[in-house]
Motif scaffolding. Structure first.
Motif, mmCIF file in Angstrom:
data_model
loop_
_atom_site.group_PDB
_atom_site.id
_atom_site.type_symbol
_atom_site.label_atom_id
_atom_site.label_comp_id
_atom_site.label_asym_id
_atom_site.label_seq_id
_atom_site.Cartn_x
_atom_site.Cartn_y
_atom_site.Cartn_z
ATOM 1 N N UNK A 112 15.725 57.486 42.734
ATOM 2 C CA UNK A 112 16.685 58.839 42.230
ATOM 3 C C UNK A 112 17.769 59.188 41.617
ATOM 4 N N UNK A 113 18.227 57.122 40.494
ATOM 5 C CA UNK A 113 19.291 57.270 39.567
ATOM 6 C C UNK A 113 17.611 58.184 38.141
ATOM 7 N N UNK A 114 16.957 58.432 38.592
ATOM 8 C CA UNK A 114 15.865 59.427 37.837
ATOM 9 C C UNK A 114 16.582 60.388 37.701
ATOM 10 N N UNK A 115 16.363 60.981 39.191
ATOM 11 C CA UNK A 115 16.904 61.984 39.302
ATOM 12 C C UNK A 115 18.192 62.934 38.903
ATOM 13 N N UNK A 116 19.281 61.493 38.987
ATOM 14 C CA UNK A 116 20.398 62.441 38.145
ATOM 15 C C UNK A 116 20.028 62.187 36.823
ATOM 16 N N UNK A 117 19.127 61.576 36.056
ATOM 17 C CA UNK A 117 19.767 61.300 34.811
ATOM 18 C C UNK A 117 18.924 62.131 33.890
ATOM 19 N N UNK A 121 29.052 56.127 52.241
ATOM 20 C CA UNK A 121 27.866 55.429 52.406
ATOM 21 C C UNK A 121 27.373 55.289 53.314
ATOM 22 N N UNK A 122 27.788 55.929 54.453
ATOM 23 C CA UNK A 122 27.664 55.808 56.360
ATOM 24 C C UNK A 122 26.166 55.209 56.937
ATOM 25 N N UNK A 123 25.140 55.109 55.645
ATOM 26 C CA UNK A 123 23.614 54.425 56.063
ATOM 27 C C UNK A 123 23.349 53.990 54.565
ATOM 28 N N UNK A 124 22.261 53.165 54.757
ATOM 29 C CA UNK A 124 20.976 52.816 53.587
ATOM 30 C C UNK A 124 20.825 53.563 53.148
ATOM 31 N N UNK A 125 20.070 54.442 53.197
ATOM 32 C CA UNK A 125 19.305 55.551 52.324
ATOM 33 C C UNK A 125 20.904 56.684 51.361
ATOM 34 N N UNK A 126 22.153 56.972 52.480
ATOM 35 C CA UNK A 126 23.165 57.320 51.323
ATOM 36 C C UNK A 126 23.068 56.072 50.130
ATOM 37 N N UNK A 127 22.961 55.212 50.629
ATOM 38 C CA UNK A 127 24.557 54.392 49.672
ATOM 39 C C UNK A 127 22.576 53.998 48.279
ATOM 40 N N UNK A 128 21.636 54.309 48.748
ATOM 41 C CA UNK A 128 20.210 53.941 47.807
ATOM 42 C C UNK A 128 20.048 54.705 46.707
ATOM 43 N N UNK A 129 20.675 56.065 46.835
ATOM 44 C CA UNK A 129 20.757 57.351 46.308
ATOM 45 C C UNK A 129 22.165 57.145 44.815
ATOM 46 N N UNK A 130 22.731 56.151 45.013
ATOM 47 C CA UNK A 130 24.293 55.862 44.513
ATOM 48 C C UNK A 130 23.862 54.179 43.712
ATOM 49 N N UNK A 131 23.128 53.525 44.365
ATOM 50 C CA UNK A 131 23.182 52.426 44.334
ATOM 51 C C UNK A 131 22.551 52.166 42.393
ATOM 52 N N UNK A 132 22.213 52.548 41.605
ATOM 53 C CA UNK A 132 21.785 52.469 40.384
ATOM 54 C C UNK A 132 23.204 52.764 39.650
ATOM 55 N N UNK A 133 23.315 53.905 39.514
ATOM 56 C CA UNK A 133 24.244 54.642 38.704
ATOM 57 C C UNK A 133 25.449 53.702 39.241
ATOM 58 N N UNK A 134 25.636 53.093 40.649
ATOM 59 C CA UNK A 134 26.980 52.648 40.880
ATOM 60 C C UNK A 134 26.934 51.079 39.570
ATOM 61 N N UNK A 135 25.926 50.569 40.123
ATOM 62 C CA UNK A 135 25.727 49.676 39.525
ATOM 63 C C UNK A 135 25.643 49.630 37.792
#
Length: 236
Positions: free
Chosen positions: A20-25, A203-217
């Motif tokens: 997901x992060x690859x798609x974002x960057x 982030x109401x689900x794991x799926x939603x959180x994972x989409x932004x996890x790497x960028x946030x971290x």
């Protein structure tokens, strides 16, 4: 049925997050997905790599350092392969590849590579990195050089005092088995739990959180060693 978001990841979660992060960057930063075989196993896993970034590190001259009792530096990380500047640098009379300004300060060029690797023990991503002087890639620079060149001045005390032995340590890379620096992951779960609490509606689900996890971290972890995300990605 969606799962509740968690700061701890399985490897499957990690792979979803890095893709997901690859798609974002895409179009912003040249991160790449790399596969490797696990030891004594036929299964493949992946990690992210960002290689051969040119890091320009301005170093004050020795006399000023002695007078001030400190090292004054400023940094600039650019998405340039060192090969693209190699021809120009070879023409300089100073073979150390340092450009000296009128005030005696000089630019030092480092080649920096970053890897985002999954840690099964901590269940979080870990940021590994190495930096080499552009005129000598026989060995990575030392830890103090890392602090002076990659860690922004305003972050140095915080990173040095993190944990029992500082936020930056060195160990064998879990994939390549050669020494790499890494940002210690002991506080990553706590950090990401704080991100979750501050964004419960988003982030109401794991799926939603994972989409932004790497960028946030990475927006926190990367800043500590001078690796920033483009504003448009950091705000997502």
């Amino acid at each position: 049925m969606t799962s509740s978001p968690s700061a701890r990841l399985s490897y499957t979660d990690f792979e979803i997050a890095i893709k997901a992060f690859l798609d974002q960057v895409n179009g912003h930063l040249p991160w790449t997905f790399c596969e490797y075989k696990e030891p004594r196993s036929e299964s493949s896993r992946g990690y992210l790599a960002l290689s051969h970034l040119q890091h320009t590190h301005k170093v004050a001259d020795a006399e000023n350092n002695e007078e001030n009792g400190s090292t004054n530096t400023s940094t600039d990380l650019q998405l340039l392969d060192l090969a693209s500047i190699g021809d120009d640098l070879e023409d300089e009379e100073d073979e150390s590849q340092l450009s000296v300004s009128k005030d005696g300060a000089h630019d030092e060029f480092l080649s920096v590579s970053y890897h985002i690797v999954f840690s099964p023990s901590y269940q979080v991503p870990v940021l590994y990195f190495n930096a080499f002087k552009s005129n000598d890639e026989s060995a990575p620079v030392g830890l103090e050089h890392i602090y002076q060149s990659l860690v922004p001045h305003e972050w140095r005390d915080t990173v040095r005092n993190a944990g029992l032995s500082g936020g930056i340590s060195q160990q064998d890379h879990p994939i390549f088995n050669i020494p790499y620096y890494y940002m210690h992951p002991c506080e990553t779960v706590s950090l990401m739990e704080t991100v979750l609490k501050a964004n419960q509606n988003r982030f109401d689900s794991q799926e939603a959180f994972l989409k932004s996890y790497i960028a946030a971290w990475l927006s926190f972890t990367g800043q500590a060693i001078g690796l920033s995300l483009p504003i448009e990605i950091a705000r997502e």
